[in-house]
Design an enzyme around this catalytic site. Structure first.
Site, PDB file in Angstrom:
ATOM      1  N   GLY A  97      31.318  10.316 -25.355  1.00 43.44           N
ATOM      2  CA  GLY A  97      32.130   9.424 -26.184  1.00 43.44           C
ATOM      3  C   GLY A  97      32.764  10.180 -27.337  1.00 43.44           C
ATOM      4  N   ARG A 125      32.899   2.462 -21.483  1.00 42.83           N
ATOM      5  CA  ARG A 125      32.650   2.247 -22.924  1.00 42.83           C
ATOM      6  C   ARG A 125      33.939   1.830 -23.637  1.00 42.83           C
ATOM      7  NH1 ARG A 125      29.076   7.174 -24.986  1.00 42.83           N
ATOM      8  NH2 ARG A 125      28.987   5.863 -26.855  1.00 42.83           N
ATOM      9  N   ASP A 323      21.256   6.729 -33.142  1.00 45.14           N
ATOM     10  CA  ASP A 323      20.833   7.392 -31.898  1.00 45.14           C
ATOM     11  C   ASP A 323      19.314   7.514 -31.784  1.00 45.14           C
ATOM     12  OD1 ASP A 323      23.478   7.655 -31.197  1.00 45.14           O
ATOM     13  OD2 ASP A 323      23.660   9.723 -31.886  1.00 45.14           O
ATOM     14  N   LYS A 350      26.457   2.218 -26.245  1.00 46.35           N
ATOM     15  CA  LYS A 350      26.151   3.654 -26.164  1.00 46.35           C
ATOM     16  C   LYS A 350      26.179   4.073 -24.685  1.00 46.35           C
ATOM     17  CE  LYS A 350      25.904   4.200 -30.515  1.00 46.35           C
ATOM     18  NZ  LYS A 350      26.963   4.971 -31.181  1.00 46.35           N
ATOM     19  N   ARG A 396      18.924   9.935 -24.144  1.00 42.68           N
ATOM     20  CA  ARG A 396      18.004   9.507 -25.211  1.00 42.68           C
ATOM     21  C   ARG A 396      16.896   8.587 -24.672  1.00 42.68           C
ATOM     22  NH1 ARG A 396      19.971  12.404 -28.986  1.00 42.68           N
ATOM     23  NH2 ARG A 396      22.206  12.510 -29.373  1.00 42.68           N
TER      24      ARG A 396
HETATM   25  C1  S3P Z   1      28.743  10.431 -33.018  1.00 43.99           C
HETATM   26  C2  S3P Z   1      28.753   9.204 -33.605  1.00 43.99           C
HETATM   27  C3  S3P Z   1      27.893   8.095 -33.176  1.00 43.99           C
HETATM   28  C4  S3P Z   1      26.731   8.575 -32.322  1.00 43.99           C
HETATM   29  C5  S3P Z   1      27.155   9.563 -31.299  1.00 43.99           C
HETATM   30  C6  S3P Z   1      27.812  10.771 -31.941  1.00 43.99           C
HETATM   31  C7  S3P Z   1      29.689  11.463 -33.506  1.00 43.99           C
HETATM   32  O1  S3P Z   1      28.641   7.177 -32.422  1.00 43.99           O
HETATM   33  O2  S3P Z   1      26.091   7.475 -31.703  1.00 43.99           O
HETATM   34  O3  S3P Z   1      26.032  10.006 -30.540  1.00 43.99           O
HETATM   35  O4  S3P Z   1      29.480  12.655 -33.221  1.00 43.99           O
HETATM   36  O5  S3P Z   1      30.643  11.083 -34.204  1.00 43.99           O
HETATM   37  P1  S3P Z   1      29.541   6.035 -33.147  1.00 43.99           P
HETATM   38  O6  S3P Z   1      30.440   6.718 -34.064  1.00 43.99           O
HETATM   39  O7  S3P Z   1      30.314   5.364 -32.061  1.00 43.99           O
HETATM   40  O8  S3P Z   1      28.553   5.133 -33.809  1.00 43.99           O
END
Ligand code: S3P
Length: 436
Positions: A97, A125, A323, A350, A396
């Site tokens: 993501g 997602r 996380d 997630k 995770r």
């Molecule tokens: C991340 C932000 C988080 C986190 C992801 C990594 C990042 O997600 O859950 O594992 O590196 O910016 P969200 O920004 O969607 O909350």
């Protein structure tokens, strides 16, 4: 990812030793991205060579950036803000993501068309959260199947600054808008309900970007960013990932007669909510050798077995530990009393719906957990028993329930355990170092 594996975990006590965890995933991604659009070479040490960050490297290689491994270094030979070239085919963002959302911000400001697509989890997602603000900046970004998800197509667009009020405290959303804002013709601001991880802001500043952050009473924050002519490559030493350290911290707190030293872990305040919760639960954790590099705080963590008590986790703490909630749920099952986690509906979007996947597996082990729409309630003091754990290909979930296996009766089988390669390829090896 490598072939399907099932790992068998059995009960262990006396976890002892001094370990390191791989580099921080969020910082590793950003070091490649900013390195690629900076002038000069960015020299990265302790880069996380997990599958997600390798997806980021591959995307930038496809856009003409030379990224090489030389001894302990990853060298990114940046070509400047306008130096990326059109990829010849789809950019594969895998399970990541962060790659998808942050790259979208950068690609919105380019002079070529690109398409981003990932695996089944990634392509389900939500991407509207970045499509909406990027479009209002003038980006020509769309969901190819018109379902608000990747694949995403991004055509050249002329960007202008916006004042974006994000409905969610998401560093991925914030960073997508800020990275696009580098290419805009006026200032961009992002306001979020609570300050989410600020690695993009810190790294942008150290690459010569111009921005400032205003913290609001009650926890919200606004970031103001100036458009940028050029960024400049630099050296980055990535701290150990607190999200990976969390599994070993939990193991050290839960397994009898344990004492573990985890070296050089990032403790940036926007990421260290897990440490706050451990302390609130009565966890014995000492911070040693604190330092700051490139704006990022780091320390060695000394962890000893502790009797834990239940706690309540909500509000501004949630983005600082989002996380880590799966492993907190495992810890809560061993605490005295009840743990309540709320304001965490983001768990549903997630790599898996982590409210469901945590509840499914904790219940299968005999835990007492009630899922809720924005979190979960866990009754502590339960005896866990080993069983087959479906990781749902979520790194995770696999690591959280491997730790549960260390304190459960009988054998715990972690199915598709190879998914730990996403963020912590050394996970089972490091666990073995502590348990032999
Ligand atoms: C991340 C932000 C988080 C986190 C992801 C990594 C990042 O997600 O859950 O594992 O590196 O910016 P969200 O920004 O969607 O909350």
């Amino acid at each position: 990812m490598s072939v399907k594996e099932t790992r068998i975990i059995t009960k262990k006590t006396h976890l002892r030793g001094s370990i390191s965890v791989p580099g921080d995933k969020s910082i590793s991604h950003r070091s490649i991205m900013l390195g690629a659009i900076a002038l000069g070479t960015t020299e990265i040490t302790n880069f996380l060579e997990g599958a997600d960050c390798l997806s980021t490297i591959n995307c930038f290689r496809k856009m003409g950036i030379d990224i090489e491994k030389k001894g302990p270094y990853i060298l990114v030979h940046g070509k400047g803000m306008r130096g990326l070239s059109a990829p010849s085919d789809t950019l594969d963002t895998g399970n990541s993501g962060t790659t998808t959302r942050l790259i979208s911000g950068i690609l919105s400001g380019q002079h070529f068309t690109s398409v981003l697509s990932g695996d089944a989890s990634l392509n389900s997602r939500p991407m509207e959260r970045i499509i909406t603000p990027l479009r209002s900046m003038g980006a020509q970004i769309s969901s190819v199947n018109a379902d608000g998800c990747a694949p995403l197509k991004i055509d050249p667009g002329k960007l202008h600054g916006i004042d974006f009020h994000s409905p969610v405290a998401s560093a991925q959303v914030k960073s997508a808008v800020l990275l696009a804002g580098l290419y805009a013709d006026s200032e961009t601001s992002v306001t979020e309900p609570y300050l989410s991880r600020n690695h993009t802001e810190l790294m942008l500043q150290s690459f010569g970007g111009s921005l400032c952050t205003a913290l609001h009473p009650g926890g919200g924050a606004s970031i103001y960013l100036e458009p940028c002519k050029e960024l400049y490559g630099r050296q980055i030493c990535v701290p150990g990932d607190i999200s990976s350290a969390a599994y070993f911290i939990a193991a050290g707190l839960l397994a009898e007669n344990s004492e573990i030293l985890i070296k050089d872990v990032g403790i940036n305040i926007t990421r260290s909510g897990f440490l706050t919760v451990c302390r609130n639960m009565g966890g014995d954790i000492t911070l040693l050798n604190k330092s700051i590099q490139g704006g990022e705080s780091r320390a060695d963590l000394l962890v000893r077995t502790s009797n834990l008590t239940g706690t309540t986790i909500d509000g501004e703490l949630i983005p600082a530990l989002i996380d880590e909630i799966p492993i907190i749920a495992v810890m809560a099952s061993q605490a005295t009393g009840t743990t309540i986690i709320r304001d965490a509906a983001e768990l549903k979007v997630k790599e898996t719906n982590r409210i469901d996947t945590v509840a499914h597996n904790l219940q299968a082990m005999g835990g007492n957990i009630t899922p809720a729409d924005d979190g979960m309630i866990i009754e502590g003091g339960t005896l866990l028993r080993g069983t087959r754990i479906n990781s749902f290909l979520d790194h995770r979930i696999a690591m959280s329930f491997a730790v549960a296996g260390l304190i459960a009766d009988g054998e715990t089988l972690i199915e598709n355990s190879q998914c730990v390669d996403i963020s912590c390829p050394e996970f089972f090896h490091t666990l073995q170092e502590l348990t032999h």
